[in-house]
Scaffold this motif. Structure first.
Motif, PDB file in Angstrom:
ATOM      1  N   GLU A 400       0.838  -1.191   0.000  1.00  0.00           N
ATOM      2  CA  GLU A 400       0.000   0.000   0.000  1.00  0.00           C
ATOM      3  C   GLU A 400       0.873   1.241   0.000  1.00  0.00           C
ATOM      4  O   GLU A 400       1.717   1.425   0.881  1.00  0.00           O
ATOM      5  CB  GLU A 400      -0.911  -0.004   1.226  1.00  0.00           C
ATOM      6  CG  GLU A 400      -1.905   1.146   1.239  1.00  0.00           C
ATOM      7  CD  GLU A 400      -2.919   1.007   2.350  1.00  0.00           C
ATOM      8  OE1 GLU A 400      -3.882   0.235   2.172  1.00  0.00           O
ATOM      9  OE2 GLU A 400      -2.716   1.637   3.406  1.00  0.00           O
ATOM     10  N   ILE A 401       0.686   2.094  -0.982  1.00  0.00           N
ATOM     11  CA  ILE A 401       1.428   3.347  -1.040  1.00  0.00           C
ATOM     12  C   ILE A 401       0.753   4.392  -0.172  1.00  0.00           C
ATOM     13  O   ILE A 401       1.397   5.064   0.633  1.00  0.00           O
ATOM     14  CB  ILE A 401       1.549   3.830  -2.499  1.00  0.00           C
ATOM     15  CG1 ILE A 401       2.375   2.820  -3.305  1.00  0.00           C
ATOM     16  CG2 ILE A 401       2.166   5.219  -2.574  1.00  0.00           C
ATOM     17  CD1 ILE A 401       2.393   3.084  -4.784  1.00  0.00           C
ATOM     18  N   THR A 402      -0.556   4.515  -0.310  1.00  0.00           N
ATOM     19  CA  THR A 402      -1.296   5.446   0.523  1.00  0.00           C
ATOM     20  C   THR A 402      -2.781   5.166   0.413  1.00  0.00           C
ATOM     21  O   THR A 402      -3.240   4.505  -0.534  1.00  0.00           O
ATOM     22  CB  THR A 402      -0.997   6.911   0.127  1.00  0.00           C
ATOM     23  OG1 THR A 402      -1.588   7.797   1.084  1.00  0.00           O
ATOM     24  CG2 THR A 402      -1.543   7.231  -1.259  1.00  0.00           C
ATOM     25  N   SER A 447      13.456  -3.234   3.644  1.00  0.00           N
ATOM     26  CA  SER A 447      12.662  -2.145   3.104  1.00  0.00           C
ATOM     27  C   SER A 447      11.390  -1.920   3.906  1.00  0.00           C
ATOM     28  O   SER A 447      10.508  -1.196   3.473  1.00  0.00           O
ATOM     29  CB  SER A 447      12.295  -2.448   1.644  1.00  0.00           C
ATOM     30  OG  SER A 447      11.545  -3.643   1.565  1.00  0.00           O
ATOM     31  N   VAL A 448      11.274  -2.553   5.082  1.00  0.00           N
ATOM     32  CA  VAL A 448      10.064  -2.477   5.886  1.00  0.00           C
ATOM     33  C   VAL A 448      10.399  -1.933   7.267  1.00  0.00           C
ATOM     34  O   VAL A 448      11.338  -2.385   7.922  1.00  0.00           O
ATOM     35  CB  VAL A 448       9.395  -3.862   6.021  1.00  0.00           C
ATOM     36  CG1 VAL A 448       8.116  -3.764   6.839  1.00  0.00           C
ATOM     37  CG2 VAL A 448       9.098  -4.452   4.654  1.00  0.00           C
ATOM     38  N   PRO A 513       1.633   9.333   8.604  1.00  0.00           N
ATOM     39  CA  PRO A 513       0.876   8.343   7.828  1.00  0.00           C
ATOM     40  C   PRO A 513       1.772   7.211   7.323  1.00  0.00           C
ATOM     41  O   PRO A 513       2.902   7.450   6.906  1.00  0.00           O
ATOM     42  CB  PRO A 513       0.322   9.158   6.664  1.00  0.00           C
ATOM     43  CG  PRO A 513       1.313  10.260   6.471  1.00  0.00           C
ATOM     44  CD  PRO A 513       1.819  10.600   7.846  1.00  0.00           C
ATOM     45  N   PHE A 514       1.237   5.986   7.403  1.00  0.00           N
ATOM     46  CA  PHE A 514       1.977   4.826   6.961  1.00  0.00           C
ATOM     47  C   PHE A 514       1.664   4.549   5.494  1.00  0.00           C
ATOM     48  O   PHE A 514       0.623   4.936   4.966  1.00  0.00           O
ATOM     49  CB  PHE A 514       1.631   3.620   7.824  1.00  0.00           C
ATOM     50  CG  PHE A 514       1.935   3.830   9.277  1.00  0.00           C
ATOM     51  CD1 PHE A 514       3.246   3.901   9.717  1.00  0.00           C
ATOM     52  CD2 PHE A 514       0.907   3.984  10.198  1.00  0.00           C
ATOM     53  CE1 PHE A 514       3.533   4.115  11.057  1.00  0.00           C
ATOM     54  CE2 PHE A 514       1.181   4.191  11.539  1.00  0.00           C
ATOM     55  CZ  PHE A 514       2.497   4.266  11.976  1.00  0.00           C
ATOM     56  N   THR A 567       6.154   1.305   5.326  1.00  0.00           N
ATOM     57  CA  THR A 567       5.954   1.510   6.756  1.00  0.00           C
ATOM     58  C   THR A 567       4.585   0.988   7.171  1.00  0.00           C
ATOM     59  O   THR A 567       3.606   1.117   6.445  1.00  0.00           O
ATOM     60  CB  THR A 567       6.086   2.991   7.141  1.00  0.00           C
ATOM     61  OG1 THR A 567       5.098   3.764   6.446  1.00  0.00           O
ATOM     62  CG2 THR A 567       7.469   3.515   6.802  1.00  0.00           C
ATOM     63  N   ARG A 568       4.551   0.356   8.337  1.00  0.00           N
ATOM     64  CA  ARG A 568       3.338  -0.231   8.891  1.00  0.00           C
ATOM     65  C   ARG A 568       3.168   0.230  10.339  1.00  0.00           C
ATOM     66  O   ARG A 568       4.157   0.525  11.015  1.00  0.00           O
ATOM     67  CB  ARG A 568       3.434  -1.770   8.870  1.00  0.00           C
ATOM     68  CG  ARG A 568       3.670  -2.352   7.497  1.00  0.00           C
ATOM     69  CD  ARG A 568       2.350  -2.567   6.792  1.00  0.00           C
ATOM     70  NE  ARG A 568       2.553  -3.226   5.510  1.00  0.00           N
ATOM     71  CZ  ARG A 568       2.402  -2.613   4.339  1.00  0.00           C
ATOM     72  NH1 ARG A 568       2.066  -1.357   4.288  1.00  0.00           N
ATOM     73  NH2 ARG A 568       2.592  -3.289   3.215  1.00  0.00           N
TER      74      ARG A 568
END
Length: 573
Positions: A400-402, A447-448, A513-514, A567-568
């Motif tokens: 998910e990008i946004t 990358s997370v 925002p993630f 990012t989560r």
């Protein structure tokens, strides 16, 4: 008596001794241990691991100077814990100082980063799952059936390292205990990948509660106590980061994600085999000199999996900040691969392939009018879909990008334009002649990153250069991370890892925002006065300045690197 001839003989004798002790390139051998497991006794089978190991054996013999008698291959029932450890021990006996030792595992893995299991395994190896493993019994019994990095693998690799061997470890297994990065979470038709990860029972099951075990810690604390890379001549390339699950390209997904030979393989191993054969859409030995480093193998497999939209990120150890002696850039493989065709650089200004799902006519009309986009029905690089009261932007890998409110389309268009700008910059031809590396570091890897973690980035150029690092955020805005002041305009020496933020006591806190931010790094091999104008730069998506900046950053003489930072939310975030 003239002593001069005697001293000359001594010098010749000493030279001969040194050549014998340190060896000559012509006398060094290549040895390998290859392990591939499909049919496990007590966990989900795989389809590609045996093909991975057998095909790697073939290409090592055909292209990279390995003799058949110097390769030991353990497949399925042969790959017991005892047999693997026995052959690892034999590698020290079979080899001698100066030899290359290649260790390859393809199969299931697990990790101490599993929130349920919680083993304190080192970041560099995790645990490989032998063929006879069953997830039953006490925690101690399960541990005894695994190949644990700290207690089983590391001592043997250290012995090879101390003994003067050069070691290349290639691992196609998941060492992530918690898959933070979901596999194609949208509702579009996507292949159902088999994960190369074994989920284990909750910590403390059948044993003492894990809370009483001082050697266990939660998911986040493992990052805080991470050990330094312990080896001198060992490089390690794995298929996935700590927060990801590697996938098996089985027969059910080959129609949509074909492998190089049309047979099941691990996604990482498919990329690795393509690279070593010099065939298909990627070539690791780009200069055709028959010499490969671990860094080259990592970069080409990373790029290929990213281009295919596959949901995991190959990793390289030692990391940039640990590799002060240039281990990763050292030559590990030498052979005579056939001449291959270096992939043609994509045309500058390539448009972004966008797929719309349940889009409104208004959004469709606006996006159709943007020259940077091509609307497609499949094989999209960006997916825009209506999800209830929100718009969702997703990458090809399902990240998910946004998410944006469905009350209007202005913010959606801005976010899409920003992704198109990134695509355009990355698609520009590149002929810099040197390598630029970019890594996520701090409490997150690969990358997370999750909410609450402190992170930074590391950048390293293969030649002296001025650096520019940009971030494209989830809302589409573009900001300059580096240089942040006049002092950071100075050229960075070749091979020096630069920390960003550059102050050791500073870091970036992961918070809402993630989504997915794009981090872009550029290296300028010649003095560039215009960089001074970019200090502290920030632009909204679609700003006129970005058009000119995109043209400038498309210069083929610039080296560049890219990282998609996913990012989560984390515990309590």
């Amino acid at each position: 008596m003239n002593p001069e001839p005697d001293r000359s003989l001594r010098r010749l004798w000493l030279l001969g001794v040194l050549l014998l002790v340190f060896g000559m390139d012509a006398g060094a051998r290549n040895l390998a241990l290859l392990v591939g497991i499909n049919q496990y006794a007590g966990v989900q089978p795989l389809e590609g691991a045996v093909n991975d190991a057998t095909e790697l054996r073939s290409v090592l013999i055909e292209r990279w100077g390995f003799a058949a008698q110097d390769i030991v291959t353990l497949l399925d029932v042969q790959a017991t814990r005892a047999a693997i450890l026995h052959e690892l021990d034999r590698l020290l006996i079979r080899s001698r100082p100066g030899d290359l030792v290649l260790v390859y595992f393809s199969g299931h893995g697990t990790s101490g980063r599993d929130r349920g299991f919680g083993l304190p395994l080192p970041y560099s190896t995790g645990a490989f799952v032998p063929v006879e493993f069953k997830a039953e019994g006490t925690r101690e019994e399960m541990i005894s059936r695994l190949l644990v990095g700290r207690t089983d693998l590391r001592p043997r690799i250290e012995a090879l390292d101390r003994g003067g061997r050069q070691v290349l470890a290639l691992i196609d297994a998941c060492y992530s205990g918690n898959t933070l990065r979901g596999l194609y979470r949208n509702t579009l038709a996507r292949p159902a990948f088999t994960k190369r990860y074994v989920a284990l029972p909750p910590r403390g099951a059948g044993s003492e509660p894990a809370a009483k075990d001082p050697d266990l810690c939660g998911y986040n604390c493992a990052s805080a106590v991470e050990e330094a890379f312990p080896y001198r001549a060992v490089a390690y390339v794995s298929s996935a980061s700590e927060g990801e699950a590697a996938v098996d390209l089985g027969s059910s997904v080959l129609a949509s994600v074909p492998t190089y030979d049309g047979r099941p393989h691990g996604a990482f191993s498919d990329a690795l085999l393509r690279a070593l054969r010099g065939e298909g859409p990627l070539l690791a030995d780009r200069d055709g000199d028959g010499r490969l480093s671990a860094a080259e193998l990592h970069q080409v497999t990373l790029n290929f999996l990213r281009q295919r939209g596959l949901p995991h990120t190959p990793q390289l150890l030692p990391r940039l900040e640990d590799d002060r002696s240039g281990i990763a850039a050292a030559i590990f493989l030498q052979g005579t691969p056939p001449p291959g065709t270096v992939p043609a650089a994509p045309a500058a200004g390539r448009t972004l392939r966008v797929q719309l799902v349940d889009a409104t006519p208004a959004l469709t009309t606006v996006l159709q009018g943007l020259a940077q986009l091509t609307l497609v029905e499949r094989d999209a690089r960006l997916i825009v879909r209506r999800d209830g009261e929100e718009w969702q932007l997703q990458s090809a890998a399902g990240d998910e990008i946004t998410r944006l409110p469905a009350t209007g389309i202005k913010k959606v268009v801005a976010a899409v334009r920003a992704q198109a700008w990134v695509e355009r910059v990355l698609a520009a031809p590149q002929d810099s002649g040197f390598r630029l590396e970019l890594e996520l570091s701090g409490q997150a890897r690969g990358s997370v990153a999750v909410g609450g973690q402190s992170i930074h980035f590391a950048v390293r150029s293969a030649q002296p250069a001025q650096l520019l690092v940009l971030t494209v955020s989830t809302d589409g805005s573009v900001a300059v991370l580096y240089p942040g002041n006049a002092a950071e305009l100075q050229p960075v020496p070749a091979g020096t890892a630069v920390r960003i933020p550059s102050v050791d006591t500073e870091s970036i806190l992961v918070q809402a925002p993630f989504g997915t931010d794009q981090v872009l790094a550029f290296a300028f091999p010649h003095p560039e006065p215009r960089l001074r104008e970019l200090i502290g730069g920030f632009w909204e998506s679609g700003a006129p300045q970005l058009e000119a900046l995109g043209d400038w950053l498309g210069d083929p003489a610039l080296a560049r690197a890219q990282l998609s930072l996913v990012t989560r939310p984390g515990p309590g975030s």
